[in-house]
Design a protein around this motif. Structure first.
Motif, PDB file in Angstrom:
ATOM      1  N   VAL A 110      -6.015  67.766 160.088  1.00 55.36           N
ATOM      2  CA  VAL A 110      -6.502  67.118 158.885  1.00 55.36           C
ATOM      3  C   VAL A 110      -5.400  66.275 158.252  1.00 55.36           C
ATOM      4  N   LYS A 111      -5.801  65.134 157.681  1.00 57.95           N
ATOM      5  CA  LYS A 111      -4.832  64.273 157.027  1.00 57.95           C
ATOM      6  C   LYS A 111      -4.489  64.831 155.646  1.00 57.95           C
ATOM      7  N   ARG A 112      -3.254  64.588 155.256  1.00 61.05           N
ATOM      8  CA  ARG A 112      -2.766  65.129 153.991  1.00 61.05           C
ATOM      9  C   ARG A 112      -3.634  64.683 152.816  1.00 61.05           C
ATOM     10  N   LYS A 113      -4.035  63.407 152.812  1.00 60.69           N
ATOM     11  CA  LYS A 113      -4.827  62.896 151.694  1.00 60.69           C
ATOM     12  C   LYS A 113      -6.190  63.564 151.601  1.00 60.69           C
ATOM     13  N   ASP A 114      -6.660  64.149 152.711  1.00 59.03           N
ATOM     14  CA  ASP A 114      -7.978  64.783 152.715  1.00 59.03           C
ATOM     15  C   ASP A 114      -7.961  66.190 152.121  1.00 59.03           C
ATOM     16  N   VAL A 115      -6.780  66.751 151.909  1.00 61.32           N
ATOM     17  CA  VAL A 115      -6.692  68.093 151.320  1.00 61.32           C
ATOM     18  C   VAL A 115      -6.072  68.052 149.932  1.00 61.32           C
ATOM     19  N   ILE A 116      -5.890  66.853 149.400  1.00 62.75           N
ATOM     20  CA  ILE A 116      -5.437  66.716 148.019  1.00 62.75           C
ATOM     21  C   ILE A 116      -6.674  66.583 147.144  1.00 62.75           C
ATOM     22  N   ILE A 117      -6.849  67.526 146.238  1.00 67.15           N
ATOM     23  CA  ILE A 117      -8.058  67.618 145.417  1.00 67.15           C
ATOM     24  C   ILE A 117      -7.735  67.177 143.987  1.00 67.15           C
ATOM     25  N   LYS A 118      -8.552  66.274 143.482  1.00 70.08           N
ATOM     26  CA  LYS A 118      -8.381  65.800 142.110  1.00 70.08           C
ATOM     27  C   LYS A 118      -9.387  66.494 141.201  1.00 70.08           C
ATOM     28  N   GLU A 119      -8.902  66.948 140.051  1.00 70.21           N
ATOM     29  CA  GLU A 119      -9.738  67.687 139.111  1.00 70.21           C
ATOM     30  C   GLU A 119      -9.684  67.014 137.735  1.00 70.21           C
ATOM     31  N   GLU A 120     -10.779  67.114 137.010  1.00 71.81           N
ATOM     32  CA  GLU A 120     -10.829  66.689 135.611  1.00 71.81           C
ATOM     33  C   GLU A 120     -11.565  67.771 134.837  1.00 71.81           C
ATOM     34  N   VAL A 121     -10.900  68.340 133.845  1.00 74.20           N
ATOM     35  CA  VAL A 121     -11.437  69.508 133.141  1.00 74.20           C
ATOM     36  C   VAL A 121     -11.402  69.286 131.636  1.00 74.20           C
ATOM     37  N   GLU A 122     -12.524  69.557 130.962  1.00 80.31           N
ATOM     38  CA  GLU A 122     -12.516  69.588 129.502  1.00 80.31           C
ATOM     39  C   GLU A 122     -11.759  70.845 129.075  1.00 80.31           C
ATOM     40  N   VAL A 123     -10.777  70.696 128.209  1.00 78.87           N
ATOM     41  CA  VAL A 123      -9.859  71.805 127.945  1.00 78.87           C
ATOM     42  C   VAL A 123     -10.177  72.598 126.685  1.00 78.87           C
ATOM     43  N   TYR A 124     -10.968  72.046 125.783  1.00 81.21           N
ATOM     44  CA  TYR A 124     -11.214  72.753 124.526  1.00 81.21           C
ATOM     45  C   TYR A 124     -12.066  73.992 124.782  1.00 81.21           C
ATOM     46  N   PRO A 125     -11.660  75.151 124.263  1.00 83.12           N
ATOM     47  CA  PRO A 125     -12.442  76.375 124.497  1.00 83.12           C
ATOM     48  C   PRO A 125     -13.812  76.292 123.850  1.00 83.12           C
ATOM     49  N   ASP A 126     -14.762  76.995 124.426  1.00 82.93           N
ATOM     50  CA  ASP A 126     -16.126  77.013 123.911  1.00 82.93           C
ATOM     51  C   ASP A 126     -16.212  78.045 122.786  1.00 82.93           C
ATOM     52  N   THR A 127     -16.166  77.579 121.552  1.00 87.55           N
ATOM     53  CA  THR A 127     -16.179  78.499 120.411  1.00 87.55           C
ATOM     54  C   THR A 127     -17.569  79.068 120.152  1.00 87.55           C
ATOM     55  N   THR A 128     -18.598  78.479 120.752  1.00 86.05           N
ATOM     56  CA  THR A 128     -19.963  78.994 120.539  1.00 86.05           C
ATOM     57  C   THR A 128     -20.210  80.309 121.269  1.00 86.05           C
ATOM     58  N   VAL A 129     -19.255  80.757 122.069  1.00 93.23           N
ATOM     59  CA  VAL A 129     -19.441  82.025 122.789  1.00 93.23           C
ATOM     60  C   VAL A 129     -19.625  83.185 121.812  1.00 93.23           C
ATOM     61  N   TRP A 130     -19.026  83.056 120.642  1.00 91.56           N
ATOM     62  CA  TRP A 130     -19.154  84.139 119.658  1.00 91.56           C
ATOM     63  C   TRP A 130     -20.593  84.286 119.175  1.00 91.56           C
ATOM     64  N   ILE A 131     -21.377  83.230 119.297  1.00 94.05           N
ATOM     65  CA  ILE A 131     -22.784  83.281 118.919  1.00 94.05           C
ATOM     66  C   ILE A 131     -23.651  83.628 120.122  1.00 94.05           C
ATOM     67  N   ARG A 132     -23.401  82.958 121.236  1.00100.12           N
ATOM     68  CA  ARG A 132     -24.269  83.109 122.408  1.00100.12           C
ATOM     69  C   ARG A 132     -24.141  84.461 123.104  1.00100.12           C
ATOM     70  N   ASP A 133     -22.972  85.070 123.023  1.00100.53           N
ATOM     71  CA  ASP A 133     -22.759  86.349 123.717  1.00100.53           C
ATOM     72  C   ASP A 133     -23.486  87.509 123.049  1.00100.53           C
ATOM     73  N   PHE A 134     -23.882  87.332 121.777  1.00105.24           N
ATOM     74  CA  PHE A 134     -24.469  88.447 121.048  1.00105.24           C
ATOM     75  C   PHE A 134     -25.713  87.987 120.286  1.00105.24           C
ATOM     76  N   SER A 135     -26.870  88.403 120.763  1.00105.07           N
ATOM     77  CA  SER A 135     -28.121  88.048 120.089  1.00105.07           C
ATOM     78  C   SER A 135     -28.284  88.893 118.823  1.00105.07           C
ATOM     79  N   TYR A 136     -28.875  88.283 117.803  1.00104.62           N
ATOM     80  CA  TYR A 136     -29.159  88.982 116.543  1.00104.62           C
ATOM     81  C   TYR A 136     -27.885  89.609 115.965  1.00104.62           C
ATOM     82  N   SER A 137     -26.830  88.799 115.927  1.00108.87           N
ATOM     83  CA  SER A 137     -25.539  89.287 115.445  1.00108.87           C
ATOM     84  C   SER A 137     -24.859  88.182 114.651  1.00108.87           C
ATOM     85  N   TYR A 138     -24.279  88.537 113.505  1.00106.51           N
ATOM     86  CA  TYR A 138     -23.606  87.544 112.659  1.00106.51           C
ATOM     87  C   TYR A 138     -22.134  87.448 113.043  1.00106.51           C
ATOM     88  N   ASN A 139     -21.801  86.410 113.820  1.00105.05           N
ATOM     89  CA  ASN A 139     -20.419  86.193 114.237  1.00105.05           C
ATOM     90  C   ASN A 139     -19.949  84.777 113.916  1.00105.05           C
TER      91      ASN A 139
END
Length: 455
Positions: free
Chosen positions: A219-248
């Motif tokens: 395999v060629k070197r360029k074919d195993v180089i992987i480019k990534e793009e990631v949104e870095v801000y944490p998902d703060t809505t997890v405090w709501i979505r993880d717990f139904s009928y809960s005030y968080n």
């Protein structure tokens, strides 16, 4: 030149080279600089060694995915605590500021403004003025800059001029235009406050799939180089979505950004975001190393393998149930040893409702905090119930790119004691974020002589 003269000249050159050398003609090897290991800030050295990985006692949950097996891991450094909100905010702010600077530089280039023009010109690309470039910088600029979809790839942004966030101090309309694009639209503001459009906080990086390269030699070197793009801000809505009928809502509103929670573990981070953080931490440290002329790059920061995590959590104790030994979750004084859900519905019994500060409770014998409880931790491994049966016995690691079920270890503030056991395994999908999952990083130790059985 005849052969006799050529032989004589070759011999003469050999004599001159030998006489001018300090090795007296001996094979002494290439002598580099004296190297001394440097313990990364906030990390502990985990000596390499062997341990019994998996369940040493009855598997009460009947999962049968962690049979006991003796394995060996090499030495490495590990964060003493989970990555905190403050530490992760450093990553988020760096990404945000880099994007703002790039947008400013691009607009300055488009309108033809330079540093001497003031205003947005102060943020022009560093190569806008080619007069002070080194020969190498000129060559790279002339041959490689702008080779990409945007036409600005490879151009260096100016990081020496401070960014301005106070709207009353924006230097000109061009600067205002750029900053306006980084916030949510005016119609989405409330209480008189506009907030950052965090979907634009994206970190780009590339890495090599060494496993794939090793398996396919053609395999060629360029074919195993992987480019990534990631949104870095944490998902703060997890405090709501993880717990139904809960005030968080207070946790959703304040947990990540407020200084009151700076030393608490970051949550709402996916496995992919944790990997991106590791890449950034390596980039950040090596940028500093580069500024110190003669300093070598550091090893990559990364997520621990499953074996490394369990080995570290045990703290040198063989066949222990918890990082402190066990089999009980209380000390001899009747105090809980970790932050978890000790009694049905009574989250406060262990003196904590949600998470606690990352450096809470007593550390294990490797001086690592909260290897059980507080938040579960991402590791660099894919979940396979039968993986222990076919992994290597030295540095075992299984991370299948096609398997999106990634291992989390240690249990969390909302889990029962079973998940706090050092041998318990659980998983979550790589693109999922939870209010009870964080991470810590590791770095390989240079050399192999540090072992738990050594001096």
């Amino acid at each position: 030149m005849d052969m006799k003269k050529f032989t004589l000249l070759t011999a003469l050159l050999a004599i001159l080279v030998s006489c001018g050398s300090k090795d007296r003609g001996e094979l002494v090897g290439v002598q580099g600089k004296k190297w001394h290991p440097e313990k990364p800030y906030g990390m502990e050295l985990i000596p390499g060694g062997a341990f019994i990985m998996g369940k040493a006692d009855d598997d009460l949950a009947g999962v049968h995915d962690a049979p006991a097996k003796t394995v060996t891991v090499r030495a490495f450094y590990m964060d003493a605590t989970e990555i905190t909100n403050s530490e992760y905010r450093q990553f988020v702010n760096w990404v945000r500021d880099s994007i703002v600077r790039m947008k400013l530089a691009v607009l300055a280039d488009e309108v033809g403004m330079l540093p001497e023009d003031g205003g947005i010109g102060l943020y022009a690309f560093k190569d806008a003025d080619t007069a002070n470039m080194t020969n190498y910088e000129k060559y790279m600029f002339e041959n490689y800059s702008g080779l990409g979809p945007t036409g600005y790839e490879g151009r260096k942004i100016n990081k020496k001029v401070d960014l301005i966030f106070d709207t009353s101090e924006y230097p000109d309309e061009y600067y205002t235009e750029v900053m306006d694009t980084m916030y949510l639209p005016e119609e989405e503001a409330y209480n008189g406050q506009r907030t950052w459009d965090v979907t634009k906080f994206k970190f780009q990086y590339s890495h090599m799939d060494i496993q794939e390269a090793a398996r396919n030699r053609g395999v060629k070197r360029k074919d195993v180089i992987i480019k990534e793009e990631v949104e870095v801000y944490p998902d703060t809505t997890v405090w709501i979505r993880d717990f139904s009928y809960s005030y968080n809502e207070p946790m959703h509103n304040d947990y990540f950004w407020h200084d009151a929670y700076s030393d608490y573990p970051v949550v709402g981070v996916t496995w992919k975001q944790a990997k991106a953080f590791c890449e950034w931490r390596t980039l950040w440290k090596n940028s500093y190393q580069k500024s110190k002329k003669g300093s070598a790059n550091v090893n990559t920061f990364r997520l621990p393998s499953e074996a490394e995590w369990e080995y570290s959590a045990r703290g040198g104790l063989q066949a222990a149930t918890y990082p402190w030994g066990g089999p009980y979750t209380k000390s001899d004084r009747g105090c809980f040893m970790a932050n978890f859900k000790p009694v049905r519905g009574d989250y406060a019994a262990d003196q904590a409702l949600y998470t606690v500060e990352a450096k809470s409770y007593e550390p294990n014998d490797y001086n690592l905090y909260n290897m059980a409880g507080n938040v579960s931790e991402w590791v660099n491994a894919s979940y396979d119930p039968a993986s222990y049966e076919h992994t290597s016995t030295i540095n075992p690691s299984i991370n299948d790119a096609d398997n999106q079920r990634k291992i989390v270890r240690g249990g969390s503030w909302k889990d029962v004691a079973y998940f706090l056991q050092v041998s318990s395994r659980d998983y979550e999908y790589a693109d999922s974020a939870r209010s009870y999952i964080g991470f810590r990083t590791v770095q390989d130790y240079m050399g192999t002589q540090v072992t738990s059985s050594g001096k």
